[in-house]
Design a protein around this motif. Structure first.
Motif, PDB file in Angstrom:
ATOM      1  N   LEU A   4      46.496  -2.418 -13.736  1.00  0.00           N
ATOM      2  CA  LEU A   4      46.427  -0.964 -13.828  1.00  0.00           C
ATOM      3  C   LEU A   4      47.700  -0.428 -13.201  1.00  0.00           C
ATOM      4  N   GLU A   6      49.868   2.906 -12.390  1.00  0.00           N
ATOM      5  CA  GLU A   6      49.914   4.367 -12.311  1.00  0.00           C
ATOM      6  C   GLU A   6      51.346   4.872 -12.382  1.00  0.00           C
ATOM      7  N   CYS A  22      47.604   6.244 -16.029  1.00  0.00           N
ATOM      8  CA  CYS A  22      47.257   4.887 -15.605  1.00  0.00           C
ATOM      9  C   CYS A  22      47.127   4.037 -16.866  1.00  0.00           C
ATOM     10  N   MET A  34      36.529   4.531 -16.032  1.00  0.00           N
ATOM     11  CA  MET A  34      37.802   4.631 -15.308  1.00  0.00           C
ATOM     12  C   MET A  34      37.720   5.748 -14.275  1.00  0.00           C
ATOM     13  N   TRP A  36      39.706   7.815 -10.669  1.00  0.00           N
ATOM     14  CA  TRP A  36      40.835   8.107  -9.782  1.00  0.00           C
ATOM     15  C   TRP A  36      40.287   8.308  -8.369  1.00  0.00           C
ATOM     16  N   ARG A  50      35.927  10.492 -12.326  1.00  0.00           N
ATOM     17  CA  ARG A  50      35.696   9.336 -13.173  1.00  0.00           C
ATOM     18  C   ARG A  50      35.355   9.798 -14.582  1.00  0.00           C
ATOM     19  N   ILE A  70      40.167  14.825 -15.893  1.00  0.00           N
ATOM     20  CA  ILE A  70      40.368  13.419 -16.233  1.00  0.00           C
ATOM     21  C   ILE A  70      40.127  13.246 -17.728  1.00  0.00           C
ATOM     22  N   ARG A  72      40.967  10.209 -21.237  1.00  0.00           N
ATOM     23  CA  ARG A  72      41.396   8.854 -21.587  1.00  0.00           C
ATOM     24  C   ARG A  72      41.782   8.803 -23.054  1.00  0.00           C
ATOM     25  N   THR A  78      44.943   4.126 -21.800  1.00  0.00           N
ATOM     26  CA  THR A  78      45.479   4.913 -20.696  1.00  0.00           C
ATOM     27  C   THR A  78      44.484   5.990 -20.272  1.00  0.00           C
ATOM     28  N   TYR A  94      47.469   8.299  -4.873  1.00  0.00           N
ATOM     29  CA  TYR A  94      46.417   8.331  -5.879  1.00  0.00           C
ATOM     30  C   TYR A  94      46.321   6.965  -6.561  1.00  0.00           C
ATOM     31  N   CYS A  96      44.294   4.481  -9.433  1.00  0.00           N
ATOM     32  CA  CYS A  96      43.468   4.323 -10.618  1.00  0.00           C
ATOM     33  C   CYS A  96      42.559   3.103 -10.395  1.00  0.00           C
ATOM     34  N   TRP A 109      42.009  -2.311  -9.347  1.00  0.00           N
ATOM     35  CA  TRP A 109      42.721  -1.178  -8.766  1.00  0.00           C
ATOM     36  C   TRP A 109      44.203  -1.258  -9.108  1.00  0.00           C
TER      37      TRP A 109
END
Length: 119
Positions: A4, A6, A22, A34, A36, A50, A70, A72, A78, A94, A96, A109
């Motif tokens: 992952l 970021e 991410c 996913m 943060w 999430r 958030i 995706r 991503t 921060y 991910c 992570w």
């Protein structure tokens, strides 16, 4: 192996915006929730947001609700975090994270990206 990565962090003035990205590899992206998280200096890591495996459900901490979004992109593997109306208290590293669908733990992570909000 799962990676992952970021990007998108930086220095911004209070009231400004940033978008974190991410990029995930080594996993079946559509099988993972996913999220943060962030960690400020001398503080515990805390949940930020999430998004469900299919992008339908999102959940935010009270401290960012209404300011952060958030999302995706399954085609790009991503996840994004759009951060608006940034405050100095949003300053943190921060991270991910990925959690397999129906699992309880965040198994994977990223390395983190620094966000600094100046007053």
């Amino acid at each position: 192996q799962v990676q992952l990565v970021e990007s998108g962090g930086g220095l911004v003035q209070a009231g400004g915006s940033l978008r974190l990205s991410c990029a995930a590899s080594g996993l079946t992206f559509s099988s993972y929730t996913m999220g943060w998280f962030r960690q400020a200096p001398d503080k515990e890591r805390e949940f930020v947001a999430r998004i469900s495996w299919n992008g339908v459900f999102t959940y935010y901490s009270d401290s960012v609700k209404g300011r952060f979004t958030i999302s995706r992109d399954a085609a790009k593997n991503t996840v994004y975090l759009q951060m608006n109306s940034l405050k100095p208290e949003d300053t943190a590293v921060y991270y991910c994270a990925a959690r397999r669908q129906f699992a309880n733990d965040w198994a994977h992570w990223g390395q983190g990206t620094q966000v600094t909000v100046s007053s």
